[in-house]
Design an enzyme around this catalytic site. Structure first.
Site, PDB file in Angstrom:
ATOM      1  N   ASP A   1      26.181  -6.705 -96.819  1.00  0.00           N
ATOM      2  CA  ASP A   1      27.653  -7.440 -96.749  1.00  0.00           C
ATOM      3  C   ASP A   1      28.480  -6.384 -97.309  1.00  0.00           C
ATOM      4  OD1 ASP A   1      25.700  -8.592 -95.046  1.00  0.00           O
ATOM      5  OD2 ASP A   1      26.450 -11.220 -96.333  1.00  0.00           O
ATOM      6  N   TYR A   2      28.235  -6.193 -98.309  1.00  0.00           N
ATOM      7  CA  TYR A   2      29.689  -5.574 -99.145  1.00  0.00           C
ATOM      8  C   TYR A   2      30.106  -4.662 -98.380  1.00  0.00           C
ATOM      9  CZ  TYR A   2      31.923  -3.121-103.094  1.00  0.00           C
ATOM     10  OH  TYR A   2      33.180  -2.558-104.109  1.00  0.00           O
TER      11      TYR A   2
ATOM     12  N   PHE B   1      29.698  -3.325 -95.630  1.00  0.00           N
ATOM     13  CA  PHE B   1      30.621  -3.650 -94.913  1.00  0.00           C
ATOM     14  C   PHE B   1      32.314  -4.470 -94.714  1.00  0.00           C
ATOM     15  CE2 PHE B   1      32.217  -6.612 -91.272  1.00  0.00           C
ATOM     16  CZ  PHE B   1      31.684  -5.638 -89.822  1.00  0.00           C
ATOM     17  N   ASP B   2      31.981  -5.036 -95.828  1.00  0.00           N
ATOM     18  CA  ASP B   2      33.556  -5.580 -96.086  1.00  0.00           C
ATOM     19  C   ASP B   2      34.654  -4.365 -96.163  1.00  0.00           C
ATOM     20  OD1 ASP B   2      32.946  -8.447 -95.228  1.00  0.00           O
ATOM     21  OD2 ASP B   2      32.194  -8.825 -97.401  1.00  0.00           O
TER      22      ASP B   2
ATOM     23  N   SER C   1      25.713 -25.485 -61.184  1.00  0.00           N
ATOM     24  CA  SER C   1      24.629 -26.513 -62.425  1.00  0.00           C
ATOM     25  C   SER C   1      22.927 -26.833 -61.904  1.00  0.00           C
ATOM     26  CB  SER C   1      25.055 -27.314 -62.537  1.00  0.00           C
ATOM     27  OG  SER C   1      24.483 -28.205 -62.509  1.00  0.00           O
TER      28      SER C   1
ATOM     29  N   GLU D   1      13.002 -19.339 -69.196  1.00  0.00           N
ATOM     30  CA  GLU D   1      13.479 -19.326 -70.115  1.00  0.00           C
ATOM     31  C   GLU D   1      13.461 -20.522 -70.807  1.00  0.00           C
ATOM     32  OE1 GLU D   1      17.311 -17.189 -68.087  1.00  0.00           O
ATOM     33  OE2 GLU D   1      16.343 -15.858 -67.372  1.00  0.00           O
TER      34      GLU D   1
ATOM     35  N   LYS E   1      15.798 -22.983 -72.314  1.00  0.00           N
ATOM     36  CA  LYS E   1      17.313 -23.847 -71.432  1.00  0.00           C
ATOM     37  C   LYS E   1      18.519 -24.064 -73.284  1.00  0.00           C
ATOM     38  CE  LYS E   1      19.686 -26.681 -68.382  1.00  0.00           C
ATOM     39  NZ  LYS E   1      20.307 -27.397 -69.577  1.00  0.00           N
TER      40      LYS E   1
ATOM     41  N   ASP F   1      20.682 -25.412 -75.950  1.00  0.00           N
ATOM     42  CA  ASP F   1      21.605 -26.430 -75.524  1.00  0.00           C
ATOM     43  C   ASP F   1      23.070 -26.129 -76.839  1.00  0.00           C
ATOM     44  OD1 ASP F   1      21.829 -29.374 -74.797  1.00  0.00           O
ATOM     45  OD2 ASP F   1      20.618 -29.562 -77.081  1.00  0.00           O
TER      46      ASP F   1
ATOM     47  N   GLU G   1      25.640 -19.156 -73.090  1.00  0.00           N
ATOM     48  CA  GLU G   1      25.745 -20.238 -74.186  1.00  0.00           C
ATOM     49  C   GLU G   1      26.117 -20.015 -75.065  1.00  0.00           C
ATOM     50  OE1 GLU G   1      24.734 -22.987 -71.822  1.00  0.00           O
ATOM     51  OE2 GLU G   1      24.512 -25.315 -73.074  1.00  0.00           O
TER      52      GLU G   1
ATOM     53  N   TYR H   1      21.890 -15.410 -70.553  1.00  0.00           N
ATOM     54  CA  TYR H   1      21.170 -15.105 -69.360  1.00  0.00           C
ATOM     55  C   TYR H   1      21.665 -14.484 -67.978  1.00  0.00           C
ATOM     56  CZ  TYR H   1      24.069 -19.719 -68.621  1.00  0.00           C
ATOM     57  OH  TYR H   1      24.594 -20.405 -68.690  1.00  0.00           O
TER      58      TYR H   1
ATOM     59  N   LYS I   1      13.276 -30.003 -68.352  1.00  0.00           N
ATOM     60  CA  LYS I   1      13.851 -30.868 -69.657  1.00  0.00           C
ATOM     61  C   LYS I   1      12.840 -31.747 -70.388  1.00  0.00           C
ATOM     62  CE  LYS I   1      18.485 -31.325 -69.033  1.00  0.00           C
ATOM     63  NZ  LYS I   1      19.516 -31.910 -68.798  1.00  0.00           N
TER      64      LYS I   1
ATOM     65  N   CYS J   1      18.979 -47.608-111.259  1.00  0.00           N
ATOM     66  CA  CYS J   1      18.951 -46.724-110.762  1.00  0.00           C
ATOM     67  C   CYS J   1      17.125 -46.578-110.731  1.00  0.00           C
ATOM     68  CB  CYS J   1      18.689 -45.180-111.596  1.00  0.00           C
ATOM     69  SG  CYS J   1      17.392 -43.949-111.329  1.00  0.00           S
TER      70      CYS J   1
ATOM     71  N   CYS K   1      15.539 -45.160-113.740  1.00  0.00           N
ATOM     72  CA  CYS K   1      15.405 -45.071-115.302  1.00  0.00           C
ATOM     73  C   CYS K   1      16.282 -46.427-115.488  1.00  0.00           C
ATOM     74  CB  CYS K   1      16.455 -43.650-115.755  1.00  0.00           C
ATOM     75  SG  CYS K   1      18.379 -44.301-114.625  1.00  0.00           S
TER      76      CYS K   1
ATOM     77  N   CYS L   1      23.749 -42.478-110.104  1.00  0.00           N
ATOM     78  CA  CYS L   1      22.860 -43.173-111.355  1.00  0.00           C
ATOM     79  C   CYS L   1      23.167 -41.870-112.183  1.00  0.00           C
ATOM     80  CB  CYS L   1      21.261 -42.279-111.944  1.00  0.00           C
ATOM     81  SG  CYS L   1      20.977 -43.025-112.875  1.00  0.00           S
TER      82      CYS L   1
ATOM     83  N   CYS M   1      17.633 -39.103-116.510  1.00  0.00           N
ATOM     84  CA  CYS M   1      16.389 -39.500-116.366  1.00  0.00           C
ATOM     85  C   CYS M   1      16.080 -38.848-115.524  1.00  0.00           C
ATOM     86  CB  CYS M   1      18.439 -40.114-115.036  1.00  0.00           C
ATOM     87  SG  CYS M   1      17.690 -40.542-113.667  1.00  0.00           S
TER      88      CYS M   1
HETATM   89  P1  AMP Z   1      23.331 -28.841 -66.572  1.00  0.00           P
HETATM   90  O1  AMP Z   1      24.239 -28.912 -68.189  1.00  0.00           O
HETATM   91  O2  AMP Z   1      21.655 -30.208 -67.121  1.00  0.00           O
HETATM   92  O3  AMP Z   1      23.830 -29.057 -65.547  1.00  0.00           O
HETATM   93  O4  AMP Z   1      22.008 -27.178 -66.810  1.00  0.00           O
HETATM   94  C1  AMP Z   1      22.917 -26.190 -66.405  1.00  0.00           C
HETATM   95  C2  AMP Z   1      23.557 -25.000 -67.421  1.00  0.00           C
HETATM   96  O5  AMP Z   1      22.583 -24.788 -68.480  1.00  0.00           O
HETATM   97  C3  AMP Z   1      23.960 -24.417 -67.340  1.00  0.00           C
HETATM   98  O6  AMP Z   1      24.822 -23.988 -67.195  1.00  0.00           O
HETATM   99  C4  AMP Z   1      23.839 -23.628 -68.962  1.00  0.00           C
HETATM  100  O7  AMP Z   1      24.937 -23.447 -69.616  1.00  0.00           O
HETATM  101  C5  AMP Z   1      22.783 -23.659 -69.137  1.00  0.00           C
HETATM  102  N1  AMP Z   1      21.776 -23.321 -69.553  1.00  0.00           N
HETATM  103  C6  AMP Z   1      20.616 -23.394 -70.490  1.00  0.00           C
HETATM  104  N2  AMP Z   1      20.303 -22.018 -70.888  1.00  0.00           N
HETATM  105  C7  AMP Z   1      20.291 -21.243 -69.806  1.00  0.00           C
HETATM  106  C8  AMP Z   1      18.993 -21.099 -69.240  1.00  0.00           C
HETATM  107  N3  AMP Z   1      18.565 -19.972 -69.246  1.00  0.00           N
HETATM  108  N4  AMP Z   1      19.191 -20.094 -67.992  1.00  0.00           N
HETATM  109  C9  AMP Z   1      19.729 -20.805 -67.192  1.00  0.00           C
HETATM  110  N5  AMP Z   1      21.054 -21.942 -67.466  1.00  0.00           N
HETATM  111  C10 AMP Z   1      21.365 -22.175 -69.046  1.00  0.00           C
HETATM  112 ZN    ZN Z   2      18.155 -42.763-113.209  1.00  0.00          ZN
END
Ligand code: AMP
Ligand code: ZN
Length: 668
Positions: A31-32, A34-35, A80, A110, A112, A114, A169, A221, A308, A402, A405, A420, A426
């Site tokens: 890191d150093y 790099f900085d 979606s 793949e 999903k 979050d 994502e 993705y 899901k 506590c 103690c 405490c 303690c």
């Molecule tokens: P939903 O929000 O339930 O409609 O799910 C769709 C969303 O899942 C997409 O808009 C992506 O943002 C997300 N997502 C996460 N991982 C993946 C993936 N491997 N392929 C496609 N969509 C993904």
């Molecule tokens: Zn204590």
């Protein structure tokens, strides 16, 4: 090399290291280092503003303030996904697919991720804009914020210069989320709820410099609108990865639905081992030619399906509430539950965090509660089923003494936690502090387990962590489970720990609210412990990331003489209480090699710290008190008479500032 070439070379070099660090998780420089490269580039860019480039690695720190995000149209619609929750759903889907394609299909499976979806547009190989999903047709342009995410390449080696989109994502890893919350706790700010909300909230922050501080990443993705050949979904992921994007390696090609189901089962069990959160898997028909034939419904592609995972919740009874005492004296209430199966593990306890949490839940003994598991974090109670509460149930209060103690508990203004304050006596606080001291991120002392620490404290062998340095093999051997060899290892481990740098030592002290990062910030700002001890509240809060709460905690800590005494002991045993980094950088000569100096009095031209820095820079050693082994006493004005007497008695030469300058002057 011209300045322009130098700038370009540095930018390319830094981009490469960013990729190694943030995309491949395999840095090749520290890191150093790099900085240092980054600072070089910053200086060159500042001196030569005509070469400004928004895609320079220096621009990753952000600073743009956006008042209103502009709504823009997506080049390619962001659909979606259809959801499925059972194997039957998936088998039905396959039947629908086969009606159209009429030949065996392979699927790309793949995870999903979050987080929050994002669409990145590149043109001429440069990041042009980043747009949130919005309603799928248009979204908000958040480019300035996205530029600060270091796993997103600002320049890519695409097969064509023409414009294309890449989808992904924005996520926050679980460890990044925990670290961020630790920081917020220390600053007295409200903690974030979960990684996903934090990631999506971060995209809409108005100041991109704030976004730069959040540990965000982007997992890609899908490529849209490419005018070069891509045959399959698998190939698409491969190409995205080759262009420098972060594409997780867990995706697998399934030759049939059975393999898809096996993938789903596997990740349902192992999802908690991933560094980031997922809420399911996405199954995609692998051949893009097939995808084109299948097309989209109004809402989602027909060729993809999300599976899901069920929310990991369970309902059970609250039996008891017990209270744990941490090393800082913080009291954590823990719910004891009627054992219940939750995502394959039996849960018996859940954290209740603090008194506010108990109150917010309006928790009563005998309540039916909902427990939830998120990642590796211990389960927590998220709700109470009030309707199922037995008649006459007693509300859960909070203890005022506590449990270990008996001291009265205190709740400091503005803090959620009860404490405490009986730090010195303690028992769990004593062993907790020692355990923290020896832990990997602190002094990293091997060979000492939790049980041994508790035992040694109980037997009166050690009372605080400074005592570790006085342990002798023969003291330890009589302890249960300790052989001669392990006792030797332990003593050796303790001795070796004096090599740990100052920031780790400071962290190891276990000062309330001084976590790893805070310790680093402090040691940078105050390169030795004396300076830190003398720092005022104003000087402390002037440091990046140090708030009033941390400052107050430090002032309290140093006010206590016992703490300072303990530090002096550690220093006498050889622990590091000053930064070595600067020193190593500035070794100027070896003329003082092997000589030890005692520095005393006030100097004409330099401060004492500067004099000491010079001794170190010329490879000399500074010691605290005069002994027969001292080479020189470097005396300024007002040197104490007792020191002078001692030096004279032992025949140690006393030298002046001028003599010293002659010693270190380069030979003519
Ligand atoms: P939903 O929000 O339930 O409609 O799910 C769709 C969303 O899942 C997409 O808009 C992506 O943002 C997300 N997502 C996460 N991982 C993946 C993936 N491997 N392929 C496609 N969509 C993904
Ligand atoms: Zn204590």
């Amino acid at each position: 090399m011209s300045v322009e070439e130098k700038i370009k070379t540095l930018r390319a070099e830094l981009a490469l290291h960013n990729h190694k660090y943030y995309v491949l998780d395999a840095p090749v420089i520290s890191d150093y280092e790099f900085d240092q490269l980054l600072i070089n580039l910053q200086e060159l860019e500042q001196a030569n503003p005509q070469f400004f480039d928004p895609n320079s690695p220096t621009q990753r720190v952000g600073g743009t303030v956006t008042k209103n995000f502009v709504t823009v149209q997506h080049d390619h619609r962001m659909y979606s996904l259809d959801n499925s929750y059972s194997k039957e759903d998936l088998l039905d889907w396959e039947v629908r697919l086969l009606k159209v394609i009429q030949q065996p299909l392979s699927f790309m499976c793949e995870l999903k991720y979050d987080g929050a979806s994002i669409s990145l547009t590149y043109e001429n190989g440069l990041l042009l804009r980043a747009v949130t999903r919005g309603d799928g047709i248009q979204g908000d342009e958040v480019t300035a914020n996205i530029r600060t995410i270091k796993s997103i390449p600002l320049k890519v080696a695409a097969p064509s210069n023409e414009r294309f989109d890449i989808r992904g994502e924005i996520i926050m890893t679980k460890s990044g989320f925990e670290a961020l919350n630790e920081k917020r706790r220390a600053l007295g700010e409200e903690e974030f709820k979960n990684p996903r909300n934090t990631a999506s909230g971060s995209l809409k922050l108005q100041n991109s410099a704030e976004v730069a501080k959040r540990p965000l990443s982007c997992l890609l993705y899908s490529i849209q609108g490419a005018n070069w050949p891509i045959e399959t979904q698998k190939d698409m992921l491969h190409q995205a990865r080759n262009m420098g994007f972060k594409v997780p390696s867990e995706a697998r090609l399934a030759k049939n639905m059975d393999e898809v189901l096996a993938f789903i089962d596997y990740w349902e069990k192992h999802r908690h081992e991933l560094p980031y959160e997922i809420d399911g898997v996405v199954i995609k028909v692998n051949e893009l030619a097939h995808q084109n034939i299948l097309g989209h419904t109004a809402k989602a592609p027909r060729w993809a399906m999300a599976y899901k995972y069920k929310a990991e919740e369970a309902t059970t009874l609250l039996n008891q509430v017990v209270y744990q005492v941490g090393r800082t004296g913080a009291i954590t209430p823990v719910a004891e539950l009627e054992p219940v199966d939750l995502a394959g593990t039996v849960v018996k306890r859940a954290s209740l965090h603090n008194a506010d949490q108990i109150e917010k839940l309006d928790l009563h003994f005998g309540d039916t509660v909902v427990v939830e598991k998120g990642g590796e974090i211990i389960p927590k109670i998220t709700a109470v089923k009030i309707g199922l509460r037995p008649d006459g149930a007693v509300p859960v209060g909070f203890i005022d003494q506590c449990p270990e103690c008996g001291s009265a508990l205190v709740r400091l203004a503005g803090e959620a936690q009860h404490y405490c304050l009986n730090e010195q006596n303690c028992p769990p606080q004593i062993s907790g502090r020692i355990q923290h001291f020896i832990s990997r991120k602190a002094m990293d002392i091997d060979g000492l387990g939790e049980e041994t620490v508790t035992l040694m404290v109980k037997k009166g062998l050690i009372h605080d962590f400074a005592d570790l340095f006085t342990l002798k093999v023969e003291d330890i051997v009589p302890l249960e489970r300790m052989g001669e060899k392990s006792a030797q290892n332990l003593v050796q481990g303790v001795q070796e720990s004096i090599r740990q740098p100052y920031s780790k030592v400071l962290f190891a002290l276990g000062i309330r609210h001084v976590g790893e990062t805070v310790a680093q910030k402090l040691t940078q700002a105050f390169p030795n412990i004396e300076l830190l001890r003398r720092a005022t509240e104003a000087e402390l809060v002037a440091v990046d990331d140090i708030g009033l709460k941390i400052a107050q905690s430090l002032l309290n800590y140093f006010e206590n003489d016992e703490n300072w005494y303990r530090i002096k002991r550690l220093r006498a045993y050889g622990c590091q209480f000053e930064t070595q980094n600067d020193v190593e950088q500035k070794v100027q000569s070896r003329v003082l090699e092997g000589m030890t100096f005692v520095v005393s009095g006030v100097f004409q031209n330099l401060s004492r710290e500067e004099v000491k820095a010079l001794i170190i820079a010329h490879s000399g050693i500074i010691v605290g008190s005069i002994s027969g082994k001292t080479s020189y006493v470097l005396a300024g004005d007002q040197m104490g008479p007792s020191k002078r007497q001692k030096a004279e008695k032992l025949g140690i030469p006393i030298i002046s500032e001028e003599d010293f300058f002659k010693m270190i002057a380069p030979n003519p």
